[in-house]
Design a protein around this motif. Structure first.
Motif, PDB file in Angstrom:
ATOM      1  N   GLU A  48      95.256   5.719 -67.957  1.00 26.25           N
ATOM      2  CA  GLU A  48      95.589   4.268 -66.946  1.00 26.25           C
ATOM      3  C   GLU A  48      95.336   4.382 -65.784  1.00 26.25           C
ATOM      4  O   GLU A  48      94.486   3.669 -65.352  1.00 26.25           O
ATOM      5  N   TYR A  90      96.157   4.570 -82.428  1.00 23.29           N
ATOM      6  CA  TYR A  90      96.670   5.303 -80.966  1.00 23.29           C
ATOM      7  C   TYR A  90      96.505   6.711 -80.701  1.00 23.29           C
ATOM      8  O   TYR A  90      96.511   6.975 -82.046  1.00 23.29           O
ATOM      9  N   GLN A 114      97.567   1.547 -75.808  1.00 26.99           N
ATOM     10  CA  GLN A 114      97.231   0.556 -76.730  1.00 26.99           C
ATOM     11  C   GLN A 114      96.725   1.158 -78.407  1.00 26.99           C
ATOM     12  O   GLN A 114      95.661   1.757 -77.526  1.00 26.99           O
TER      13      GLN A 114
END
Length: 1088
Positions: free
Chosen positions: A871, A966, A1022
């Motif tokens: 991220e 996921y 996510q």
């Protein structure tokens, strides 16, 4: 030209310089050296403050007196199943005694229409009027908090009566039935004395009242209404009837507009609420053509589980009226579905019925019944005449009476409940006449009716706060009413699944092992991965499908459903699976080899399963120490044992309920409570662990007394397989960053009934002696935990003895890290290619500590700690994945909740606004002037198509059940180091990554000034919703998995009096019923 040439040369030189700098900026050998020093210093810090080397040495010293053995899963699963059978068997005996008592009381009672009888109404007890006088049916009723009943105020000497608001509490039928059931009080108390583990015992009467023991004060809902009706509960419905196939036929012709359609929809929903997972259903709407409410279910029956029932309700709510009613084709279609199911051995293979909901039947149906149902009349037909009109009453009644059904007239919303219940009494007749007392067990459910239940879900394991009920029907044994098959009601008791699963103790199953229960339909009763609740804002709510989660949706690695099929069929055996498990809310994937052992629970529809993890999960050891020696160490102030585990059974004798598990164990070992039932194996292991780990207390205290504890070193701890924990707080409460860590509210890091602590589970999957470091972000409070496992060896085998670790602040880790990753100005740079001296605190560098699952442990930016590195820097993570350093692991969640954006009218309708209320009434009167007197009903008015709503449409993000996929990530330990240059448009980013030896950490050093975000997006964790194309989704919805039908079926009896098939009721509206209608409308506004 010359000047331009020089400029080109300058730019070329600059680009070459930039390129060289980018490639040579970060020397890998410098990063490698830092990693080596960091490894050494972290090890010194971790071993010193945790005491891991001392504990491992103590375990080595006791190896000569240890006996090692393999956990025999085949024998263990049978042993646990037998214990569960005995426990559930005692509940069944209690219910049988209640049924016998209730039937005997009715047999010797003659109905008295003028009976006057006061009873304790649970809504009215301890209530006084304005003058301070006790209200009628109230009275003083002593209540005391009771630990056994979730600390609720109860009266164990008496039961109380709950009567729904829409049932008149002094009706002669009610009073006679309540008077009869007084005999149950003595049986309730006798049962509780024989089996003190019993929880709620009750009798649900067919007249509508509910007798509950122990007595409680009933709390109405937010509208002040007692909407609870025991006859709607699954335990009542399943006990009262055998499994059934139901086709609901609803008339949606033009004549059904307005209030009629509202009543019809409510009738459908009420019928759906009477179905359970052993039943099958479909809903057909008809006008001049046949329309399946769910086109996907055309021509078939689907299981009436919670998921499908809620799906039907949503579709029914969207029905609109139009056209002319032609019932014949719809009736033929319904019979064809039921006949085909029977021929193919599908559906329930028991009762079959058609529910006809209409405001009139004008056609001639005799030919349809002659073709499909006569003379055997295998399919019952129940008819519901909607509205005040009586023109077609005879036709509608004829249909029911000639097909062994029942006719009812539903003129208001308040009529629906009572009239729908009639069909259950008809279906129960064969069973009642035969006097077949089938015992039923329900699927898992949560009881949100009783007070304080919701609060428990915040503190306990969600899946284990569910319960199941065992119930039995109660019949009239009077000979004069035998052919009528009169059902008096249902008796039952609740069984908390937590109490059942305690019979499979955690210590025997190991760090990743667990036990679970499923039903005959493959649905989960108890499983550590069952998540029945979800967060809607700040509120915890039950998921719409929480009790119809299939085993295959939790054990999804069982792709061939081999395990599921064997368990559903009630077989005994074992099965091995390679599984992708996860911990820390799915963030950290683990690769395990699970051994599944399973068997059936006799006299129930349940199957019991147990999981042991291959390797350390199947090895146990026993060490003997004297009770005296063990007791001395068991009383150490730093020691605790798992409060949710059962070392000693404190719930059998009420006098023992005041003891904690540690207090009970100590009193038993001292001989002060010889009557306590204790787990001797667990106690022996706990004593052994207490002795072996005792030196740790002295070691930790010596550090505090003799050494200067590093600022930021906050706690040391250890745990053993026996649930024993020792904790040393190096810092006081005020000085600690992690104030919640290892406190009673920190369930994730304690031994609980359904899992070992997170730090323990992570430690056992790491090489013994090697510390596993991971970041914790507890609502913005960030700190670091380090943990490692300790082992014991004997007879050539090595088992995990426990885990030991420490907790420190980020400040301490940062202080150590920045000191190491900084080359001084006097550094010899002659042999180093690249930037020298190198400094991680420089603005040109970005240095991160990343764990083996890709989470950042340390960064200059505190806000990045705990986040996934992908991220923060997608370019580097993408490159590391391409190089094979990190591997992506696909994971699935079949219990997810996803956003489903839609518009709806605000539920905050201005019901009390005089202006809007007046406008609504006037418009409604003028639109329906002729029918006003007959159809006046406040609930109907509120649901009128002409209702005025001044509020604007509001967009809400409703959460609905869905399936998601996921990813997790794992580090490939075979790749020790890597470096590369990432081309990012006008710049190039170099990075170096180096494994930190003897840890699960990587040191990642990158250039800070090259932004690659335009070329590489972030890699997010996510979950993404799995969306299926229409045909695939349809097939999934209607596909029937392997299931085991209930053994008993009562669909026919030759002595049944089928002439008792209902009749037209006089139209009356007493004041109390009108008030009840008014009160009930509040909830119904939200339901329809």
């Amino acid at each position: 030209m010359e000047r331009g040439s020089k400029m080109h040369q300058v730019w070329g030189f600059l680009l070459l310089w930039v390129s060289i700098q980018a490639q040579m900026k970060i020397p890998p050998e410098t990063v490698q050296q830092w990693a080596s020093i960091l490894s050494s210093q972290l090890r010194v810090l971790s071993t010193k403050y945790s005491g891991s080397l001392l504990l491992q040495k103590k375990l080595k010293d006791v190896e000569p007196i240890i006996q090692m053995y393999d956990v025999a899963g085949v024998d263990l699963v049978k042993d646990y199943a037998e214990q569960i059978e005995r426990m559930l068997g005692s509940k069944m005996k209690s219910v049988k005694r209640l049924a016998e008592s209730a039937e005997d009381a009715d047999l010797y009672h003659d109905f008295n229409a003028s009976l006057e009888f006061d009873y304790y109404n649970s809504m009215l007890i301890n209530t006084v009027d304005e003058d301070g006088n006790t209200v009628e049916l109230g009275g003083e009723f002593p209540l005391e908090e009771n630990e056994h009943f979730n600390k609720m105020p109860v009266n164990t000497q008496q039961s109380t009566i709950q009567v729904p608001t829409n049932v008149y509490n002094k009706d002669p039928n009610i009073l006679n039935s309540i008077y009869n059931s007084e005999a149950l009080n003595d049986v309730f108390m006798a049962n509780f004395q024989k089996d003190p583990t019993l929880t709620w015992q009750y009798f649900g009467s067919s007249t509508g009242f509910f007798r509950i023991y122990p007595g409680i004060k009933w709390t109405p809902d937010s509208n002040g209404v007692a909407a609870f009706d025991c006859r709607n509960r699954n335990w009542y419905i399943q006990a009262a009837t055998s499994p059934k196939d139901i086709i609901i036929m609803v008339d949606i012709s033009g004549s059904m507009k307005g209030l009629k359609m509202t009543i019809a929809k409510h009738t459908i929903n009420t019928i759906l609420d009477t179905l359970g997972e052993n039943d099958f259903v479909n809903v057909i709407a008809y006008t001049d053509y046949v329309r399946y409410v769910e086109p996907c279910f055309k021509g078939t029956l689907v299981q009436a589980d919670l998921d499908n029932r809620e799906h039907f309700k949503l579709l029914v709510d969207e029905l609109h009226v139009k056209g002319e009613a032609k019932i014949k084709n719809a009736m033929k279609e319904s019979f064809k579905i039921l006949n085909e199911a029977r021929v193919k051995g599908q559906g329930s293979m028991c009762n079959q019925a058609i529910m006809l909901i209409t405001d009139g039947a004008m056609e001639d149906f005799e030919s349809v019944f002659e073709e499909f149902n006569w003379p055997d009349r295998r399919v019952r037909v129940f008819t519901y005449l909607i509205g005040r009109e009586m023109t077609f009453a005879q036709n509608t009644k004829w249909i029911a009476c000639n097909n062994k059904g029942y006719y009812t007239h539903v003129s208001t919303l308040a009529d629906v409940q009572e009239n729908v219940m009639e069909y259950l009494h008809v279906l129960s007749r064969p069973m009642v006449i035969n006097h077949d007392h089938d015992i039923i067990w329900t699927e898992a459910y949560m009881d949100t009716v009783l007070p304080k239940t919701k609060e428990l879900f915040n503190t306990k394991a969600q899946s284990l706060l569910l319960m199941t009920s065992v119930a039995m029907p109660v019949f009239s044994k009077k000979k004069e009413t035998l052919s009528h098959g009169i059902l008096l009601g249902v008796v039952g008791t609740d069984v908390p699944l937590m109490e059942v699963m305690k019979l499979a103790p955690r210590y025997m199953l190991g760090a990743h092992g667990y036990a679970f229960l499923i039903t005959n339909n493959g649905y989960i009763l108890a499983h550590p991965d069952l998540r029945p609740l979800y967060k809607d804002g700040k509120k915890l709510k039950p998921k719409p499908n929480y009790n119809s989660v299939d085993l295959s949706e939790v054990e999804w690695e069982d792709s061939e459903e081999t395990l599921r099929t064997a368990m559903v069929r009630g077989e005994t055996g074992s099965h091995s699976l390679n599984v992708r498990a996860s911990v820390e809310n799915g963030r950290r994937p683990l690769f395990l080899v699970n051994e599944y052992f399973y068997t059936n629970i006799d006299d129930t529809p349940f199957s019991f399963g147990m999981v042991l993890t291959k390797g350390h999960g199947k090895l146990m050891f026993v060490g003997n120490v004297s009770v005296e020696e063990g007791l001395h160490d068991l009383t150490s102030p730093d020691l605790s044992i798992a409060s949710e585990w059962t070392y000693c059974e404190t719930d059998i004798d009420p006098a023992h309920r005041k003891y904690t598990q540690l207090q009970a164990a100590i009193r038993y070992l001292l001989g002060k409570e010889p009557d306590l039932e204790c787990d001797e194996v667990l106690l022996q292991q706990t004593l052994f662990d207490a002795v072996v780990t005792a030196p740790m207390e002295a070691y930790w205290n010596a550090i505090v007394l003799n050494d200067r504890v590093e600022p930021g070193m906050e706690a040391a701890f250890l745990g053993t397989r026996a649930g024993l924990m020792r904790v040393m707080r190096y810092a006081g409460t005020e000085a600690r960053v992690a104030k919640k860590f290892l406190t009673p509210s920190d369930k994730e890091n304690l031994f609980t009934i359904d899992h070992f602590p997170l730090w323990y589970r992570l430690a056992v999957e790491n090489p013994p002696g090697s510390f596993f470091y991971y970041p914790v972000d507890d609502k913005g409070v960030k700190f670091v935990v380090a943990t490692t496992s300790v082992t014991v060896s004997a007879q050539g085998k090595t088992a995990i003895a426990g885990a030991v670790g420490l907790q420190m602040s980020l400040d301490l880790l940062e202080k150590t890290f920045w000191a190491i990753t900084k080359q001084g100005s006097d550094t010899d740079c002659s042999t180093i290619e690249g930037l020298c001296p190198l400094n991680c605190e420089s603005d040109d560098l970005r240095c991160l500590l990343v764990d083996n699952h890709g989470f950042i442990l340390l960064s200059k930016e505190r806000k990045e700690v705990g986040r996934f590195v992908g991220e923060v820097d997608g370019a580097v993570m993408a490159t590391l994945m391409k190089m094979g350093m990190y591997k992506k692991v696909s994971l699935f969640d079949y219990q997810a909740m996803c956003k489903n954006s839609h518009h709806h009218t605000s539920s905050a309708r201005p019901l009390l606004s005089p202006f809007y209320g007046l406008v609504a009434i006037i418009r409604w009167i003028f639109s329906n002037a002729l029918m006003f007197v007959l159809d006046f009903n406040l609930c109907g008015l509120w649901h009128s198509d002409y209702y005025v709503d001044a509020h604007k449409q509001k967009k809400v993000e409703a959460l609905v059940p869905c399936e998601t996929a996921y990813h997790g990530f794992t580090y490939d330990t075979s790749v020790k180091e890597a470096n590369s240059i990432i081309k990012c448009g006008r710049c190039q980013k170099m990075f170096v990554v180096q494994q930190i030896p003897d840890t699960n950490l990587l040191l990642l050093v990158t250039e800070a000034n090259c932004d690659c975000s335009r070329q590489y997006g972030p890699i997010l964790l996510q979950p993404k919703e799995i969306k299926y194309i229409a045909t695939v989704k349809c097939n999934r919805m209607k596909t029937q998995k392997v299931r085991r039908r209930p053994e008993s079926c009562h669909a026919y009896h030759p002595k049944e009096n089928a002439k008792d098939c209902g009749g037209a009721c006089t139209i009356w509206l007493s004041m109390w019923l009108l008030c009840a209608s008014l009160l009930l409308c509040g909830p119904l506004v939200h339901m329809t």
